[in-house]
Design an enzyme around this catalytic site. Structure first.
Site: not given
Ligand code: CO8
Length: 264
Positions: A134, A114, A111, A66
């Site tokens: 998460e 999921e 997500g 998400a």
């Molecule tokens: N949300 C928003 N932006 C994201 C997300 C995300 N989940 N994941 C990546 N991005 C963005 C980064 O911020 C970055 O943006 P920018 O270039 O503007 O800085 C761009 O994508 C590229 O990402 P990275 O530079 O971080 O790329 P890396 O190769 O270094 O890392 C990763 C890749 C490991 C995937 C890293 O991006 C990461 O850890 N992302 C987050 C993963 C995460 O924590 N996911 C879980 C999110 S919470 C969730 O899914 C809950 C579901 C239920 C929700 C209920 C709603 C209330």
């Protein structure tokens, strides 16, 4: 509805939804989830669709979760609403009449995992990474992960993934039974399409009955599941596809399933 955050297309009975926010690793924001819902309406309303495939645009991700920018701004009530809407949209995948295959390329986190878990099965590229991170954000999975993952791989393994937030690679996901098959990255979509074509050639009534029997059966006791299968089996026999399938076997020719669904 026109789409900005997904791409939707259907060819030869195989519909494909591509999550398309590659700069944000296809993270699920509210706008994307609304488009996803509309695309599922298309799938439901188009009798030409026999199989649905989900995949992610770009080299790096299926869906990295998400959208954390949106989660960061939510209070508890907004979180409940966002999580419920997202979870309901994702749960629709399990209720569609057609099978859904997740073609997971790159990151499928939070997500993203999921979303894939709600599909009928998952094929993964070597580059695929799964996880429910998460916990690292101070939250828990909100799109069904605490429920579907334990049912699929058992509670102990699911707890470890949910409590540590660690990512696993495609081979580990295969070993745990999360994915059915691991392919070279550049062969993923061809492999998925090959399996989708096999499924698309089957009868729609039988596919829907099989999907419903498996999915509903998983949530009830064995006797109830067997009763449900019995009803679904009888429904299949009332369909033109059953006449075609059994007749084709007896006439020693390939079956051609073009029968309508019972509500067509
Ligand atoms: N949300 C928003 N932006 C994201 C997300 C995300 N989940 N994941 C990546 N991005 C963005 C980064 O911020 C970055 O943006 P920018 O270039 O503007 O800085 C761009 O994508 C590229 O990402 P990275 O530079 O971080 O790329 P890396 O190769 O270094 O890392 C990763 C890749 C490991 C995937 C890293 O991006 C990461 O850890 N992302 C987050 C993963 C995460 O924590 N996911 C879980 C999110 S919470 C969730 O899914 C809950 C579901 C239920 C929700 C209920 C709603 C209330």
């Amino acid at each position: 509805m026109s789409f900005d955050h997904i791409v939707y297309g259907c060819e030869d009975g195989i519909a494909v939804i591509t999550f398309n926010r590659p700069k944000a690793l296809n993270a699920l924001n509210a706008a994307l989830l609304a488009e996803f819902d509309a695309a599922l309406d298309n799938v439901e309303n188009d009798p030409a669709v026999r199989v649905l495939v989900l995949t992610g645009a770009g080299e790096k991700a299926f869906v990295a979760g998400a959208d954390i920018n949106e989660i960061n701004r939510l209070g508890p009530l907004g979180a409940k609403r966002f999580a419920r809407r997202g979870a309901e949209g994702i749960t629709r995948l399990t209720r569609l009449a057609v099978p859904v295959i997740a073609a997971v390329n790159g990151f499928a986190l939070g997500g993203g995992t999921e979303m894939a878990l709600a599909c009928d099965f998952i094929f993964a590229a070597q580059s695929a990474r799964f996880g429910l991170p998460e916990i690292n954000l101070g939250i828990i999975p909100g799109f069904g992960g605490t429920q579907r993952l334990p049912r699929l791989i058992g509670p102990a393994r699911a707890r470890e993934l949910i409590y540590t937030g660690q990512m696993i690679d495609a081979e580990e996901a295969l070993r745990l039974g999360i994915v059915n098959r691991v392919c070279a990255d550049d062969e993923l979509m061809d492999t998925v399409r090959e399996t989708a074509r096999l499924i698309a050639a089957k009868g729609r009534v039988a596919l829907r009955a099989a999907k419903q029997a498996v999915n509903t059966g998983l949530n009830v006791d064995l006797d109830s599941g067997l009763a449900l299968e019995n009803d679904a089996f009888a429904l299949c026999l009332a369909s033109p596809d059953a006449k075609e399938g059994t007749g084709a076997f007896l006439e020693k020719r390939p079956a051609v399933f073009n029968g309508p669904l019972d509500d067509d």
